[in-house]
Scaffold this active site. Structure first.
Site, PDB file in Angstrom:
ATOM      1  N   GLU A  77      -5.626 -10.991  -1.235  1.00  0.00           N
ATOM      2  CA  GLU A  77      -6.440 -10.833  -0.014  1.00  0.00           C
ATOM      3  C   GLU A  77      -7.936 -10.823  -0.354  1.00  0.00           C
ATOM      4  O   GLU A  77      -8.682  -9.954   0.092  1.00  0.00           O
ATOM      5  CB  GLU A  77      -6.066  -9.538   0.702  1.00  0.00           C
ATOM      6  N   GLU A  91       0.798  -1.236   0.000  1.00  0.00           N
ATOM      7  CA  GLU A  91       0.000   0.000   0.000  1.00  0.00           C
ATOM      8  C   GLU A  91       0.826   1.278   0.000  1.00  0.00           C
ATOM      9  O   GLU A  91       0.639   2.148   0.858  1.00  0.00           O
ATOM     10  CB  GLU A  91      -0.957  -0.001   1.200  1.00  0.00           C
TER      11      GLU A  91
HETATM   12  C1  GLA Z   1      -4.727  -4.812   4.329  1.00  0.00           C
HETATM   13  C2  GLA Z   1      -3.401  -5.451   4.646  1.00  0.00           C
HETATM   14  C3  GLA Z   1      -3.537  -6.775   5.345  1.00  0.00           C
HETATM   15  C4  GLA Z   1      -4.617  -6.771   6.372  1.00  0.00           C
HETATM   16  C5  GLA Z   1      -5.880  -6.289   5.772  1.00  0.00           C
HETATM   17  C6  GLA Z   1      -6.969  -6.300   6.796  1.00  0.00           C
HETATM   18  O1  GLA Z   1      -5.307  -5.242   3.193  1.00  0.00           O
HETATM   19  O2  GLA Z   1      -2.597  -5.635   3.521  1.00  0.00           O
HETATM   20  O3  GLA Z   1      -2.341  -7.068   5.975  1.00  0.00           O
HETATM   21  O4  GLA Z   1      -4.239  -5.978   7.473  1.00  0.00           O
HETATM   22  O5  GLA Z   1      -5.677  -4.967   5.341  1.00  0.00           O
HETATM   23  O6  GLA Z   1      -6.880  -7.293   7.701  1.00  0.00           O
END
Ligand code: GLA
Length: 382
Positions: free
Chosen positions: A272, A160
């Site tokens: 994710e 990010e």
């Molecule tokens: C982001 C992060 C993850 C996690 C998610 C929420 O996407 O990359 O590590 O913390 O948020 O759990």
């Protein structure tokens, strides 16, 4: 085509619904088909997890080929105090994944938005120059990679970094605003990949972010990749987090992101994936009350048939895209294993139940599970 799709969908939905109404699987023996076996010829299947209990271990052994470390390798967890290293949980997590015979993914070496508090205090006090901060980051990355050398072969190196035009601008790239990017600019991304490559030359090094399905943020990604390439610090792959909800990015947006990123030379990892049942708009004060940690919600009601069906349809649409572009995708990874354990039960509103995954709170497969497995079975029998 439309009718065939709908018949298929209704059948999948009913099958899934029937299964999810059944008794919990006795002895934890998983009876549903294995995701990683069904998708083996297309991409690997992963889960972000850190709940080391027996039922979830069984679920992972059955469905996963890859497990990502949910929190314990994050910099704020490993370095809670200036001279402290807290390795215990990360070590235990890795031993657990190895005991399951699965491939561990390290997440994440640098996440500027969640730096340890003491680091942010030093920066606020003006105690660190950019060079000192970068030297500390380099040392951190190398310590972690050397400790797990040969055991963790895939790493989210930077998480990010990108922002929008209202945030930090460095070398023409919009970075997400936080003390770390204000101090170090885009150099921290370059130096992170440089340090990681030196310490783990054979590892798969990933740049991971959300919102790359949007054209504006993707344009920033391409600028960032050019800078990294020119500095000789190219990532090996791009991670699309894939936190979706029932609306949001269309499948066409998601498909375009996969194709464009791949066209400039990068394989994709969906890192994710989850599909929240709540709209992305949240009450203005809710964001600050959320937490990034997975945890149980207060009271859970069963998911309504209508929402379970819409979610199944959304999952099926996404997997249609993933299967169509499986030559570009290395991994599809879910964030957490099951609804009871999702971070979304506490984000952006603490304690509000969400139901974003393929398995419910009893770890039973949901209609969404059958929507994606029926889809791949159909493709295999083509
Ligand atoms: C982001 C992060 C993850 C996690 C998610 C929420 O996407 O990359 O590590 O913390 O948020 O759990």
């Amino acid at each position: 085509m439309q009718i065939e799709g709908s018949i298929f969908f209704v059948a999948a939905f009913l099958a899934g619904f029937a299964a999810s109404q059944g008794a919990p699987q006795e002895d934890g023996v998983r009876k549903e088909p294995s995701l990683q076996k069904l998708f083996r010829n297309y991409f690997s299947i992963g889960f972000g997890s850190s709940v080391l209990d027996e039922p979830r271990s069984k679920l992972l052994r059955h469905h996963a080929s890859v497990v990502t470390c949910e929190n314990d390798l994050k910099i704020h967890r490993l370095r809670p105090g200036r001279d402290e290293w807290h390795w215990d949980k990360a070590d235990a997590w890795l031993l657990w994944v190895e005991s399951l015979g699965l491939e561990p993914v390290g997440h994440t070496l640098v996440w500027p938005h969640h730096m340890p508090r003491w680091v942010e205090e030093l920066i606020a006090d003006g105690a660190w120059t950019r060079a000192q901060a970068l030297a500390w980051q380099r040392n951190h990355i190398q310590e972690v990679l050397l400790r797990y050398r040969g055991r963790i072969r895939t790493w989210d190196v930077v998480n990010e970094a990108l922002g929008d035009e209202s945030e930090t601008v460095s070398d023409g790239v919009f970075l997400r605003r936080d003390p770390w990017s204000d101090l170090c600019g885009v150099d921290y991304v370059i130096e992170a990949f440089r340090a990681a490559r030196e310490a783990a030359p054979d590892a798969v090094l990933i740049y991971n972010d959300y919102g790359l399905e949007g054209a504006a943020k993707r344009a920033q990604l391409f600028k960032l990749l050019k800078i990294l390439e020119e500095a000789g610090c190219r990532p090996d792959a791009i991670g699309l987090q894939g936190h979706h909800n029932l609306e949001g990015y269309s499948t066409a947006d998601i498909e375009q992101a996969i194709c464009e990123i791949h066209a400039v030379g990068y394989p994709i990892h969906i890192t994710e994936l989850d599909i929240s049942i709540h709209p992305s708009q949240t009450p203005p004060d809710a964001q600050s009350r959320g937490t990034i940690e997975a945890g149980p919600a207060a009271a859970r009601k069963p998911l309504s048939r209508e929402i379970a069906g819409r979610q199944a349809e959304r999952y099926r649409d996404l997997f249609e895209v993933f299967l169509r572009h499986s030559d570009k995708i290395e991994r599809v990874g879910f964030w957490n294993t099951d609804d009871a354990n999702s971070w979304l039960n506490n984000f952006p509103v603490v304690g509000r139940p969400d139901y974003p995954l393929l398995f419910d709170e009893r770890l039973m497969p949901k209609p969404a599970f059958f929507a994606v497995t029926d889809l791949v079975k159909m493709k295999r029998s083509d």
